[in-house]
Design an enzyme around this catalytic site. Sequence first.
Site, PDB file in Angstrom:
ATOM      1  N   SER A 211     -28.807  37.395 -62.357  1.00 30.12           N
ATOM      2  CA  SER A 211     -29.508  37.352 -63.547  1.00 30.12           C
ATOM      3  C   SER A 211     -30.173  36.227 -63.897  1.00 30.12           C
ATOM      4  O   SER A 211     -29.999  35.226 -63.049  1.00 30.12           O
ATOM      5  CB  SER A 211     -28.920  37.979 -64.976  1.00 30.12           C
ATOM      6  OG  SER A 211     -29.720  37.955 -65.860  1.00 30.12           O
ATOM      7  N   ASN A 212     -30.512  35.666 -64.947  1.00 28.81           N
ATOM      8  CA  ASN A 212     -31.109  34.422 -65.550  1.00 28.81           C
ATOM      9  C   ASN A 212     -30.670  34.120 -66.910  1.00 28.81           C
ATOM     10  O   ASN A 212     -30.316  35.057 -67.671  1.00 28.81           O
ATOM     11  CB  ASN A 212     -32.692  34.196 -65.024  1.00 28.81           C
ATOM     12  CG  ASN A 212     -33.251  35.405 -65.844  1.00 28.81           C
ATOM     13  OD1 ASN A 212     -33.639  35.391 -67.165  1.00 28.81           O
ATOM     14  ND2 ASN A 212     -33.896  36.280 -65.086  1.00 28.81           N
ATOM     15  N   ARG A 213     -31.248  33.209 -67.458  1.00 29.30           N
ATOM     16  CA  ARG A 213     -30.764  32.847 -68.763  1.00 29.30           C
ATOM     17  C   ARG A 213     -32.017  32.984 -69.812  1.00 29.30           C
ATOM     18  O   ARG A 213     -31.939  32.539 -70.971  1.00 29.30           O
ATOM     19  CB  ARG A 213     -30.433  31.231 -68.746  1.00 29.30           C
ATOM     20  CG  ARG A 213     -29.237  30.847 -68.076  1.00 29.30           C
ATOM     21  CD  ARG A 213     -29.025  29.344 -68.482  1.00 29.30           C
ATOM     22  NE  ARG A 213     -27.649  28.818 -67.519  1.00 29.30           N
ATOM     23  CZ  ARG A 213     -27.651  28.304 -66.518  1.00 29.30           C
ATOM     24  NH1 ARG A 213     -28.672  28.210 -65.885  1.00 29.30           N
ATOM     25  NH2 ARG A 213     -26.472  27.984 -65.837  1.00 29.30           N
ATOM     26  N   SER A 214     -32.751  33.997 -69.490  1.00 29.44           N
ATOM     27  CA  SER A 214     -33.635  34.087 -70.533  1.00 29.44           C
ATOM     28  C   SER A 214     -33.039  34.859 -71.764  1.00 29.44           C
ATOM     29  O   SER A 214     -32.357  35.561 -71.886  1.00 29.44           O
ATOM     30  CB  SER A 214     -34.653  35.190 -70.089  1.00 29.44           C
ATOM     31  OG  SER A 214     -35.630  35.704 -70.801  1.00 29.44           O
TER      32      SER A 214
END
Length: 323
Positions: A211-214
């Site tokens: 995933s990512n930190r959005s």
Amino acid sequence: MTSILNDKRIILGVSGGIAAYKALDIARGLTGEGARVDVVMTAAAREFVTPLRFQALTHRPVHGDVFEPWTAVEQGHVSLAREADALVVAPATADVIAKLALGLADDMLTVTALACTAPLIIAPAMEQAMFLHAATQQNLRVLVERGARIVGPEHGPLASGAVGQGRLVSPRRLVAAVRAALGADGPLAGKHAVVSAGPTREPVDPIRFLSNRSSGKMGFALAEALIEAGAKATLVTGPTWVEPPAEAEVIAVETAAQMAAAVSHAADRADILIMAAAVADYRPAEVAQQKIKKTEGDLVIRLTRTTDIIASINRPGLIKVGF
């Protein structure tokens, strides 16, 4: 971003239910966004909350007497109704709802409502049996046919100790409904916008994911701005801790594939598509059926390309915005 409530004059009608104390937070929320809030209380409401508490929050006199003195500038319910940008009744008891539907005018709140042509937002709060009664439901239908917005009630614990549908909606949701009502005739009135927001999660095994930190904040803010401009907003969002705009239609997804399917379906009936989500460009080519155990050697995960969502949607006439 300046709130659409800034410099607007809002009448907050408070009727006599136990949820009247929650109207204090509604007044605080409206005032905090720059609105000039005039509170009108029924006699029953004053049994639950004192006018002084509202006055302390709004820095405005509280109205409750239809025979209050008039001046050359302030002419009681006439001035209130004429200058209002919106009328909010929260909590709205079954009694007040019935009076509004019938056009009765026997106190300061109902005479003001009858004279007011601004948008009417009603937030019912009462016991479930009273809310579901055929008379209350008929009265609400009459008010909707006249253009009123009904917000809630929610399901949850009630004053009697029972659990059911009848709780006043949260102040946050009600303030959002007021913003939407004020923007209903905006430049995007009648348009439908789809906004994607947040991250996606691509599973590696039943435990792990990429995933990512959005945070989703930008997409949520865009959806809120679209609503305030008069549009209907559908928000397709990945997992996030941010609370979405209360007036948006929210579709929760997790993976890039799920987001692609949801956005594609929603865009079929939309005028505008804004892709603000941080969609994963790659996903594991194979997902392990069991948790991958630690070994002595390195672990190699082969990735494969995900769908470019905005490029895959080519409906004629659809306005597309990508980030």
